[in-house]
Design an enzyme around this catalytic site. Structure first.
Site, PDB file in Angstrom:
ATOM      1  CB  SER A 153      -0.960  -0.043   1.191  1.00 47.14           C
ATOM      2  OG  SER A 153      -1.946   0.951   1.100  1.00 47.14           O
ATOM      3  CG  ASP A 252      -6.914  -2.153  -3.371  1.00 45.07           C
ATOM      4  OD1 ASP A 252      -7.351  -1.063  -2.951  1.00 45.07           O
ATOM      5  OD2 ASP A 252      -5.708  -2.469  -3.292  1.00 45.07           O
ATOM      6  CG  HIS A 282      -5.950  -1.842   0.284  1.00 49.86           C
ATOM      7  ND1 HIS A 282      -5.108  -1.445  -0.731  1.00 49.86           N
ATOM      8  CD2 HIS A 282      -5.420  -1.348   1.435  1.00 49.86           C
ATOM      9  CE1 HIS A 282      -4.113  -0.743  -0.219  1.00 49.86           C
ATOM     10  NE2 HIS A 282      -4.277  -0.675   1.090  1.00 49.86           N
TER      11      HIS A 282
END
Length: 312
Positions: A153, A252, A282
């Site tokens: 991320s 996501d 995610h």
């Protein structure tokens, strides 16, 4: 395991209960840290280290696949959390699992967080640790070609930015990077060019609003939004980048920008491997390794590491 209609309904409820991160980021940090507290820490071995950048000390935690620091290759890891939450303590379980399943030493970086330390402070901390590892081969008795950058991320955003910065500064060169559902773009509003922001931006835990709030906390000024170290997909030149593995998640909001980054890297002549994990949200990389999505992710990671390290 696919996301059935009942799971979708539960996720939608949780997603709409989105905390105002800009006004409550300290509370969110505490909740996240408590949720990821690792009660098993006394039962496995870690080593703590520090790297100095100016008058600031950057904590680093080292995880080994066994009880020694013998000659394993290294994964230099930058954690996720929107540049605002997360730390080396909350990622203990992830890093322990990573070391065990990849047979690599994992070096986890406790870079400074926004909004107390806005862009580019966290990035510069990550770059400084990378620089020390690459230029000080005696630190863990490894060669620079044994180091792979990895992040999830926001951490994947930082890994990509470190690679770009390393190329531009010419002080060292990472040969490999692994970017897990990376944040690479600067717009997660309804005006985003990426369909996944709208398709996955409200019902799957990480909302597009949360991503936008994180970016507003991270940036120092609006001009940062056009800085390729802030949003690597904006870089006009992605040549001379490391061999790259990018892993995205089906549900996501960041999915499409991560995949767009992979295609841009390919277009500019880099070696890139791209995989989308089906039925994944995610943040799935932080789940226990028994989950099929996590197993599949590590299969791709280990295959990538094995292929590139065998060729060297």
């Amino acid at each position: 395991m696919a996301i059935n209609k009942y799971m979708r309904a539960a996720l939608k409820t949780l997603s709409y209960a989105d905390i105002d991160i800009k006004n409550n980021y300290k509370i969110v940090r505490q909740l996240e840290n408590a949720a990821h507290m690792d009660v098993t820490k006394p039962f496995y071995k870690t080593w703590d280290h520090t790297v100095t950048r100016g008058d600031h000390v950057i904590p680093v935690r080292i995880f080994s696949p066994d009880e020694t620091l013998r000659d394993f290759p290294i994964l230099l890891f930058f954690h996720g959390g929107g540049w605002v939450i997360g730390n080396i303590d909350s990622y203990n379980k992830v890093c322990r699992t990573m070391a065990k399943l990849t047979k690599h030493i994992v070096v986890s970086v406790d870079y400074r967080l926004a909004p107390e330390h806005r862009y580019p402070n966290g990035l510069l901390d990550c770059y400084e640790v990378a620089k020390e590892l690459f230029l000080n081969s005696g630190l863990l008795h490894i060669r620079p070609e044994q180091i792979t950058l990895i992040g999830d991320s926001a951490g994947a955003n930082l890994a990509a930015a470190v690679s770009l910065m390393a190329r531009d500064k010419g002080e060292f060169f990472p040969e490999r990077q692994i970017l897990i559902y990376p944040a690479t773009y600067n717009d997660h509003t309804e005006h985003s060019p990426f369909p996944s922001v709208r398709e996955n931006g409200t019902d799957y835990l990480l909302t597009s609003k949360r991503v936008q709030d994180y970016m507003e906390l991270y940036m120092n000024s609006p001009k940062d939004l056009t800085d390729p170290y802030f949003a690597p997909l904006l870089s006009e030149n992605l040549k001379d980048q490391p061999k790259t593995l990018i892993i995205t998640a089906q549900y996501d909001p960041l999915r499409d920008e991560g995949e767009a980054y992979a295609h841009r890297l390919m277009k500019d002549g880099n070696q890139v491997e791209l995989h989308r994990i089906r039925d994944a949200l995610h943040g799935f990389f932080s789940l226990p390794p028994r989950f099929v999505q996590v197993k599949r992710c590590y299969q791709y990671i280990n295959q990538f590491l094995s292929e590139v390290e065998t060729c060297e």
